[in-house]
Design a protein around this motif. Sequence first.
Motif, PDB file in Angstrom:
ATOM      1  N   LEU A   1       0.822  -1.210   0.000  1.00  0.00           N
ATOM      2  CA  LEU A   1       0.000   0.000   0.000  1.00  0.00           C
ATOM      3  C   LEU A   1       0.859   1.264   0.000  1.00  0.00           C
ATOM      4  CD1 LEU A   1      -2.797   1.282   0.143  1.00  0.00           C
ATOM      5  CD2 LEU A   1      -2.677   1.108   2.634  1.00  0.00           C
ATOM      6  N   GLN A   2       1.906   1.274   0.819  1.00  0.00           N
ATOM      7  CA  GLN A   2       2.798   2.439   0.874  1.00  0.00           C
ATOM      8  C   GLN A   2       3.539   2.611  -0.442  1.00  0.00           C
ATOM      9  OE1 GLN A   2       2.873   4.627   3.112  1.00  0.00           O
ATOM     10  NE2 GLN A   2       4.828   5.702   3.075  1.00  0.00           N
ATOM     11  N   THR A   3       3.905   1.513  -1.093  1.00  0.00           N
ATOM     12  CA  THR A   3       4.601   1.592  -2.373  1.00  0.00           C
ATOM     13  C   THR A   3       3.710   2.188  -3.451  1.00  0.00           C
ATOM     14  OG1 THR A   3       5.957  -0.347  -1.800  1.00  0.00           O
ATOM     15  CG2 THR A   3       5.825   0.267  -4.127  1.00  0.00           C
ATOM     16  N   VAL A   4       2.444   1.744  -3.501  1.00  0.00           N
ATOM     17  CA  VAL A   4       1.499   2.301  -4.478  1.00  0.00           C
ATOM     18  C   VAL A   4       1.307   3.790  -4.238  1.00  0.00           C
ATOM     19  CG1 VAL A   4      -0.896   2.246  -5.292  1.00  0.00           C
ATOM     20  CG2 VAL A   4       0.320   0.103  -4.833  1.00  0.00           C
ATOM     21  N   LEU A   5       1.126   4.170  -2.990  1.00  0.00           N
ATOM     22  CA  LEU A   5       0.953   5.586  -2.648  1.00  0.00           C
ATOM     23  C   LEU A   5       2.185   6.386  -3.049  1.00  0.00           C
ATOM     24  CD1 LEU A   5      -0.544   7.065   0.568  1.00  0.00           C
ATOM     25  CD2 LEU A   5       1.743   7.753  -0.094  1.00  0.00           C
ATOM     26  N   LEU A   6       3.369   5.834  -2.785  1.00  0.00           N
ATOM     27  CA  LEU A   6       4.621   6.520  -3.127  1.00  0.00           C
ATOM     28  C   LEU A   6       4.753   6.733  -4.626  1.00  0.00           C
ATOM     29  CD1 LEU A   6       7.446   7.588  -2.404  1.00  0.00           C
ATOM     30  CD2 LEU A   6       8.264   5.221  -2.451  1.00  0.00           C
ATOM     31  N   LEU A   7       4.410   5.711  -5.424  1.00  0.00           N
ATOM     32  CA  LEU A   7       4.538   5.825  -6.875  1.00  0.00           C
ATOM     33  C   LEU A   7       3.535   6.828  -7.443  1.00  0.00           C
ATOM     34  CD1 LEU A   7       5.096   2.091  -7.869  1.00  0.00           C
ATOM     35  CD2 LEU A   7       6.785   3.921  -7.820  1.00  0.00           C
ATOM     36  N   ILE A   8       2.306   6.838  -6.912  1.00  0.00           N
ATOM     37  CA  ILE A   8       1.308   7.807  -7.386  1.00  0.00           C
ATOM     38  C   ILE A   8       1.767   9.231  -7.082  1.00  0.00           C
ATOM     39  CG2 ILE A   8      -1.051   8.654  -7.044  1.00  0.00           C
ATOM     40  CD1 ILE A   8      -1.909   5.779  -6.572  1.00  0.00           C
ATOM     41  N   PHE A   9       2.210   9.445  -5.848  1.00  0.00           N
ATOM     42  CA  PHE A   9       2.678  10.782  -5.458  1.00  0.00           C
ATOM     43  C   PHE A   9       3.877  11.207  -6.296  1.00  0.00           C
ATOM     44  CE2 PHE A   9       5.591  13.273  -2.718  1.00  0.00           C
ATOM     45  CZ  PHE A   9       4.831  14.425  -2.614  1.00  0.00           C
ATOM     46  N   SER A  10       4.827  10.291  -6.511  1.00  0.00           N
ATOM     47  CA  SER A  10       6.027  10.619  -7.287  1.00  0.00           C
ATOM     48  C   SER A  10       5.680  10.938  -8.733  1.00  0.00           C
ATOM     49  CB  SER A  10       7.020   9.456  -7.223  1.00  0.00           C
ATOM     50  OG  SER A  10       7.412   9.185  -5.896  1.00  0.00           O
ATOM     51  N   ALA A  11       4.776  10.151  -9.335  1.00  0.00           N
ATOM     52  CA  ALA A  11       4.407  10.377 -10.734  1.00  0.00           C
ATOM     53  C   ALA A  11       3.747  11.741 -10.922  1.00  0.00           C
ATOM     54  CB  ALA A  11       3.471   9.270 -11.213  1.00  0.00           C
ATOM     55  N   LEU A  12       2.845  12.098 -10.024  1.00  0.00           N
ATOM     56  CA  LEU A  12       2.164  13.392 -10.141  1.00  0.00           C
ATOM     57  C   LEU A  12       3.120  14.554  -9.915  1.00  0.00           C
ATOM     58  CD1 LEU A  12      -1.191  12.558  -8.302  1.00  0.00           C
ATOM     59  CD2 LEU A  12      -0.810  12.794 -10.757  1.00  0.00           C
ATOM     60  N   MET A  13       4.022  14.414  -8.949  1.00  0.00           N
ATOM     61  CA  MET A  13       4.980  15.478  -8.694  1.00  0.00           C
ATOM     62  C   MET A  13       5.961  15.636  -9.847  1.00  0.00           C
ATOM     63  SD  MET A  13       4.174  16.955  -5.922  1.00  0.00           S
ATOM     64  CE  MET A  13       5.634  17.924  -5.601  1.00  0.00           C
ATOM     65  N   VAL A  14       6.379  14.530 -10.456  1.00  0.00           N
ATOM     66  CA  VAL A  14       7.275  14.596 -11.613  1.00  0.00           C
ATOM     67  C   VAL A  14       6.565  15.256 -12.790  1.00  0.00           C
ATOM     68  CG1 VAL A  14       8.381  13.181 -13.381  1.00  0.00           C
ATOM     69  CG2 VAL A  14       8.783  12.692 -10.976  1.00  0.00           C
ATOM     70  N   TRP A  15       5.311  14.908 -13.008  1.00  0.00           N
ATOM     71  CA  TRP A  15       4.554  15.503 -14.121  1.00  0.00           C
ATOM     72  C   TRP A  15       4.440  17.013 -13.958  1.00  0.00           C
ATOM     73  CZ3 TRP A  15      -1.399  15.078 -15.084  1.00  0.00           C
ATOM     74  CH2 TRP A  15      -1.699  15.589 -16.344  1.00  0.00           C
ATOM     75  N   THR A  16       4.065  17.463 -12.758  1.00  0.00           N
ATOM     76  CA  THR A  16       3.943  18.906 -12.534  1.00  0.00           C
ATOM     77  C   THR A  16       5.301  19.601 -12.653  1.00  0.00           C
ATOM     78  OG1 THR A  16       4.133  18.583 -10.130  1.00  0.00           O
ATOM     79  CG2 THR A  16       1.913  18.655 -11.062  1.00  0.00           C
ATOM     80  N   SER A  17       6.371  18.926 -12.235  1.00  0.00           N
ATOM     81  CA  SER A  17       7.707  19.528 -12.326  1.00  0.00           C
ATOM     82  C   SER A  17       8.142  19.694 -13.780  1.00  0.00           C
ATOM     83  CB  SER A  17       8.721  18.666 -11.573  1.00  0.00           C
ATOM     84  OG  SER A  17       8.400  18.579 -10.203  1.00  0.00           O
ATOM     85  N   VAL A  18       7.895  18.664 -14.604  1.00  0.00           N
ATOM     86  CA  VAL A  18       8.236  18.755 -16.028  1.00  0.00           C
ATOM     87  C   VAL A  18       7.400  19.844 -16.694  1.00  0.00           C
ATOM     88  CG1 VAL A  18       8.190  17.529 -18.234  1.00  0.00           C
ATOM     89  CG2 VAL A  18       8.989  16.360 -16.178  1.00  0.00           C
TER      90      VAL A  18
ATOM     91  N   LEU B   1      10.494   8.594 -20.238  1.00  0.00           N
ATOM     92  CA  LEU B   1      11.149   9.615 -19.425  1.00  0.00           C
ATOM     93  C   LEU B   1      10.390   9.838 -18.125  1.00  0.00           C
ATOM     94  CD1 LEU B   1      13.375  11.710 -19.169  1.00  0.00           C
ATOM     95  CD2 LEU B   1      11.930  13.329 -20.402  1.00  0.00           C
ATOM     96  N   LEU B   2       9.054   9.880 -18.197  1.00  0.00           N
ATOM     97  CA  LEU B   2       8.254  10.058 -16.987  1.00  0.00           C
ATOM     98  C   LEU B   2       8.432   8.893 -16.019  1.00  0.00           C
ATOM     99  CD1 LEU B   2       4.866  11.541 -18.270  1.00  0.00           C
ATOM    100  CD2 LEU B   2       6.609  12.681 -16.891  1.00  0.00           C
ATOM    101  N   VAL B   3       8.496   7.673 -16.551  1.00  0.00           N
ATOM    102  CA  VAL B   3       8.677   6.496 -15.689  1.00  0.00           C
ATOM    103  C   VAL B   3      10.032   6.541 -14.994  1.00  0.00           C
ATOM    104  CG1 VAL B   3       8.969   3.994 -15.698  1.00  0.00           C
ATOM    105  CG2 VAL B   3       7.080   5.014 -16.954  1.00  0.00           C
ATOM    106  N   LEU B   4      11.083   6.865 -15.749  1.00  0.00           N
ATOM    107  CA  LEU B   4      12.422   6.920 -15.150  1.00  0.00           C
ATOM    108  C   LEU B   4      12.507   8.000 -14.072  1.00  0.00           C
ATOM    109  CD1 LEU B   4      14.697   6.458 -18.299  1.00  0.00           C
ATOM    110  CD2 LEU B   4      14.236   4.796 -16.499  1.00  0.00           C
ATOM    111  N   LEU B   5      11.952   9.176 -14.361  1.00  0.00           N
ATOM    112  CA  LEU B   5      11.980  10.248 -13.365  1.00  0.00           C
ATOM    113  C   LEU B   5      11.136   9.889 -12.146  1.00  0.00           C
ATOM    114  CD1 LEU B   5      11.659  13.388 -15.689  1.00  0.00           C
ATOM    115  CD2 LEU B   5      13.695  12.588 -14.484  1.00  0.00           C
ATOM    116  N   THR B   6      10.019   9.209 -12.369  1.00  0.00           N
ATOM    117  CA  THR B   6       9.172   8.795 -11.245  1.00  0.00           C
ATOM    118  C   THR B   6       9.897   7.810 -10.340  1.00  0.00           C
ATOM    119  OG1 THR B   6       7.132   9.132 -12.502  1.00  0.00           O
ATOM    120  CG2 THR B   6       7.009   7.645 -10.615  1.00  0.00           C
ATOM    121  N   LEU B   7      10.569   6.827 -10.936  1.00  0.00           N
ATOM    122  CA  LEU B   7      11.304   5.846 -10.128  1.00  0.00           C
ATOM    123  C   LEU B   7      12.438   6.514  -9.351  1.00  0.00           C
ATOM    124  CD1 LEU B   7      11.489   2.821 -12.624  1.00  0.00           C
ATOM    125  CD2 LEU B   7       9.958   3.117 -10.654  1.00  0.00           C
TER     126      LEU B   7
END
Length: 425
Positions: free
Chosen positions: A117-134, A201-207
């Motif tokens: 559950l924490q991993t899923v939450l972490l990946l969702i948060f990271s993906a959204l933050m990376v998208w807004t940053s790009v 690119l989004l996947v790599l930055l998210t990870l």
Amino acid sequence: MSETKYCINCGKAIPTNATFCPFCGATQDKVASTEDQNTITSEQHNTPNQPEHVNMWTALKLGMRQTFTWSQRITRPQYWWLYLDLVLISLVLTIVLGIRAYSYPAFILSPLHVNVLQTVLLLIFSALMVWTSVMQFTASARRLHDSNRSAHYLWFYLLPLVGPILIIVFLCQRSEPAGKRFDRLASQPKPWTHKWWTWCLLVLLTLGYAALINITARDTAMDAALTTTSKSAATNSDDSYSDSDSEESSDSTDSDSDSESDSDSDSDSITIGDDDIDIADQKAYSTSFTDSSWAKSTFKIDKVTVYKTDGTYTSGSGNDKKDFNGVVKVHMSIHAGQDISAYPTQAKLSTNDGQQVEADMDSDDFDGDLNSGTDSDGNVYFVLSKLSSVKDITSIRLKWDASYDTDDYDDDNAYKTFDTTLNLN
């Protein structure tokens, strides 16, 4: 006045029919027909296309559509409305998801443990933050283009303090007609959502972002769990204890000889570190404290001795310098049932007459990291700034910390603070 266009490289005004720039020498696009030239000339002084009413919603839609667009331009209102959108989105994401993502790690590698559950939450948060940053980064590049500046000005961010200020100034500049030179590659055959490399690119930055958050969360969890209070190391000096009327301190530094000299009830002095302390009166108490409730280990206190010094002595140096005329010696033994770290020589002592002191730095060296099966014992010394009579001390309270290493972050027993009160009678 002859019609002009702008160089696709340096942005300076040049004749419409010029095939190369007389300023920088860059080759220009092939000269179009007269009708096309007139159309181009009439449009060159226009600002980037924008809706009649720029607001938060239209700016956000534009930013989402041009997440990976570098070559076009964006007007000043569009940029700052988008900036406000992204700040608010990041704030909401941090409150809803970020605080939990940073609270504890989603996974650890050694030994391998994954909280799904924490991993899923972490990946969702990271993906959204990376998208807004790009989105914010590419929008800044397009805003610089609109002010007729290259996106390479973003390198100024690397300059401490001055760089970000310069970038903000550039982003606030008005639109320049010459910025149209950056529109030469504006046409896109398909949106970024239909390109494989943008998703990669989004996947790599998210990870990468998720890994950084997980490392930070792991360190935060370890620091939060760490309740041991370490005493600041003080510089050992030969004159840490000095009696104004006593002779030079003896050369005896061995802790075993300290214990032997201290255990003699008829002795008129005790040795702490390198210094002899003359004793006017003393009283020894037998105690029966035993604690075997933690980490299969046993802590025992079998003897407490209260000393009244013969005169006033000085402890420490500089701002830590203080006078004392009393000493409390606590004898403790430890049996380690597993690998532990215990710090009774960093203990705090409170007396029934309202004094609270920390263990003296010259206490016996018998604690620290102890391997399983180890037996260790020694004396812990506490100096009292005021003591009229040894009979004044009727009870003491001791607190010290201990811990053991574990990879289980849910193990609340890994850190222990011992707290005991001993009645002296």
